[in-house]
Design an enzyme around this catalytic site. Structure first.
Site, PDB file in Angstrom:
ATOM      1  N   ARG A  46       7.505  94.430  32.858  1.00  0.00           N
ATOM      2  CA  ARG A  46       7.006  94.333  31.475  1.00  0.00           C
ATOM      3  C   ARG A  46       5.478  94.403  31.466  1.00  0.00           C
ATOM      4  O   ARG A  46       4.865  94.977  30.574  1.00  0.00           O
ATOM      5  CB  ARG A  46       7.495  93.031  30.816  1.00  0.00           C
ATOM      6  CG  ARG A  46       6.864  92.793  29.473  1.00  0.00           C
ATOM      7  CD  ARG A  46       7.622  91.855  28.514  1.00  0.00           C
ATOM      8  NE  ARG A  46       8.456  90.839  29.073  1.00  0.00           N
ATOM      9  CZ  ARG A  46       8.040  89.636  29.526  1.00  0.00           C
ATOM     10  NH1 ARG A  46       6.770  89.314  29.483  1.00  0.00           N
ATOM     11  NH2 ARG A  46       8.898  88.774  30.006  1.00  0.00           N
ATOM     12  N   TYR A  98       1.572 109.317   8.019  1.00  0.00           N
ATOM     13  CA  TYR A  98       2.955 109.285   8.470  1.00  0.00           C
ATOM     14  C   TYR A  98       3.669 108.133   7.750  1.00  0.00           C
ATOM     15  O   TYR A  98       3.136 107.014   7.691  1.00  0.00           O
ATOM     16  CB  TYR A  98       2.966 109.074   9.996  1.00  0.00           C
ATOM     17  CG  TYR A  98       4.331 108.897  10.563  1.00  0.00           C
ATOM     18  CD1 TYR A  98       5.214 109.972  10.626  1.00  0.00           C
ATOM     19  CD2 TYR A  98       4.768 107.664  11.018  1.00  0.00           C
ATOM     20  CE1 TYR A  98       6.486 109.801  11.130  1.00  0.00           C
ATOM     21  CE2 TYR A  98       6.036 107.489  11.534  1.00  0.00           C
ATOM     22  CZ  TYR A  98       6.892 108.564  11.588  1.00  0.00           C
ATOM     23  OH  TYR A  98       8.148 108.404  12.085  1.00  0.00           O
ATOM     24  N   ASP A 169      -5.354 108.760  14.552  1.00  0.00           N
ATOM     25  CA  ASP A 169      -4.023 109.176  14.992  1.00  0.00           C
ATOM     26  C   ASP A 169      -4.118 110.665  15.316  1.00  0.00           C
ATOM     27  O   ASP A 169      -4.241 111.504  14.431  1.00  0.00           O
ATOM     28  CB  ASP A 169      -3.010 108.903  13.867  1.00  0.00           C
ATOM     29  CG  ASP A 169      -1.568 109.197  14.296  1.00  0.00           C
ATOM     30  OD1 ASP A 169      -1.377 110.068  15.164  1.00  0.00           O
ATOM     31  OD2 ASP A 169      -0.643 108.573  13.739  1.00  0.00           O
ATOM     32  N   LYS A 194       6.096 113.248  20.050  1.00  0.00           N
ATOM     33  CA  LYS A 194       5.875 114.575  19.485  1.00  0.00           C
ATOM     34  C   LYS A 194       5.365 115.532  20.568  1.00  0.00           C
ATOM     35  O   LYS A 194       6.084 115.835  21.480  1.00  0.00           O
ATOM     36  CB  LYS A 194       4.920 114.452  18.290  1.00  0.00           C
ATOM     37  CG  LYS A 194       5.246 113.255  17.365  1.00  0.00           C
ATOM     38  CD  LYS A 194       6.617 113.336  16.705  1.00  0.00           C
ATOM     39  CE  LYS A 194       7.059 112.029  16.056  1.00  0.00           C
ATOM     40  NZ  LYS A 194       6.142 111.433  15.107  1.00  0.00           N
TER      41      LYS A 194
END
Ligand SMILES: *Cc1c(COP(=O)(O)O)cnc(C)c1O
Length: 376
Positions: A46, A98, A169, A194
């Protein structure tokens, strides 16, 4: 190394004793300690794992940043971002973002002590007027989703001064076409689902920064919350990145062809693609990016034409996402932006006539032939 070579070679461990050309998947949740108080550099997956780590180094290098943290999705990265802005402060964000980012800001950010106001980040007068002592960050998406509005990043930095965090972004353009840190941004965010991954097969998210304290804070968040990217997904993104420069080049060449084709189609009323000289962000795009990307939004003559096109596509896939090798068509009105308030959607131009095309790397002829039969 040039950026094309970084894409292909940037993750490989030069000290690997096996000679492995690909970064191995270290599917181990925990790592044994060589002694008390000693560590191999890995303790528990983690916190960090040896597949995610080279991917983070690679994405940092691509964005010309010092540090990167990889997350299980773009939204997990967005969520971590909220912890970097001081509680009780305000953030200004590009008005058409978005849809998932809007949902996060509107539903969760306020509870985390962050208020988000939306402005046209390319209107420098308006941006300046929206500033106040409580504004600690500006969040920019350029080109924006789905209206393809372009924001001049250097102008934003000049407007807000040195003390406000500028967060970009960069999902739509990728570091192969634009590097926001070089243009004055403090933080770059990606949905690696993406273009970076590029094959519509895995979710991922990234935050890149030049500030070591901020990077440390991000590591603390992934360690505490457990939103870091898994070894297998890290492997897939490393593999995807090896062809990023080739995919983006091919996709944007076809996108330019498709934009010109759409522009003269009798049922198309408006084409929004920064590569077209009449796009209001064309000149700024030429200055701050080395390409226009492969995302196109276009408005058709009626909602009926839009719905019919979505039902008729056979080669192009009607699916929510972008940036992969497959060409996808999306209906922002019903899909990505369904959660945005109707008045706001209308004001932004996200109507029931708007379609968004993510141009892939198939033959341009096949993409255009399908669009042609679908639009009728
Ligand atoms: C998809 C997307 C996100 C969210 O990323 P996920 O990987 O789907 O969680 C954020 N910003 C932009 C611009 C996106 O396209």
């Amino acid at each position: 190394m040039k950026i094309d070579s970084v894409c292909v070679r940037g993750a490989r461990d030069l000290n690997d004793r096996t000679g492995a050309v690909a970064v191995p998947i270290y599917q181990s949740a925990t790592f044994a300690h060589p002694g008390v108080g000693a560590s191999t550099g890995y303790d528990y997956a983690r916190v960090q794992n040896p597949t995610r780590e080279p991917l983070e180094r690679l994405v940092a290098a691509l964005e010309n940043g010092r540090e990167c943290a990889a997350f299980a999705s773009g939204m997990a990265a967005m969520d971590a971002l909220m912890w970097l802005v001081p509680p009780g402060s305000r953030m200004l964000a590009t008005s058409d973002l978005y849809g998932g980012s809007v949902r996060l800001f509107n539903e969760l950010a306020e509870r985390a002590g962050l208020k988000v106001d939306y402005v046209d980040t390319n209107d420098q007068e308006l941006l300046k007027a929206s500033l106040g002592p409580d504004v600690k960050a500006v969040f920019v998406e350029t080109p924006s989703n789905p209206m393809m509005n372009v924001t001049d990043l250097e102008a934003v930095r000049r407007t807000v001064g040195p003390d406000i965090l500028v967060i970009v972004d960069n999902t739509f353009l990728t570091p192969c076409l634009m590097r926001p840190l070089d243009l004055g941004a403090d933080i770059v965010l990606h949905s690696g689902t993406k273009y970076l991954g590029g094959h519509n097969d895995t979710l991922s998210g990234f935050i890149v920064t030049n500030c070591p304290e901020r990077a440390e804070r991000l590591r603390h968040i992934t360690k505490t919350v457990g939103t870091g990217l898994s070894p297998f997904d890290s492997f897939l993104v490393i593999r995807g990145l090896k062809t990023l420069h080739l995919r983006i080049e091919r996709a944007q060449a076809t996108a330019m062809e498709a934009a010109l084709w759409l522009k003269v189609h009798p049922k198309v009323r408006e084409v929004r693609y920064p590569g077209l000289p009449e796009h209001p962000g064309h000149e700024v795009s030429k200055r701050q990016a080395s390409g226009f990307g492969a995302m196109i939004s276009f408005a058709v003559d009626s909602a009926a034409t839009a719905v019919k096109a979505l039902e008729r596509v056979r080669f192009i896939l009607y699916a929510e996402s972008l940036g992969g090798v497959e060409t996808l068509i999306t209906y922002p009105f019903l899909q990505t932006h369904a959660d945005v308030a109707p008045e706001k959607r209308e004001a932004l131009g996200i109507t029931d006539r708007l379609l968004r095309l993510s141009v892939g790397v198939e033959a341009a002829e096949d993409i255009l032939a399908d669009l042609s039969q679908a639009l009728g």
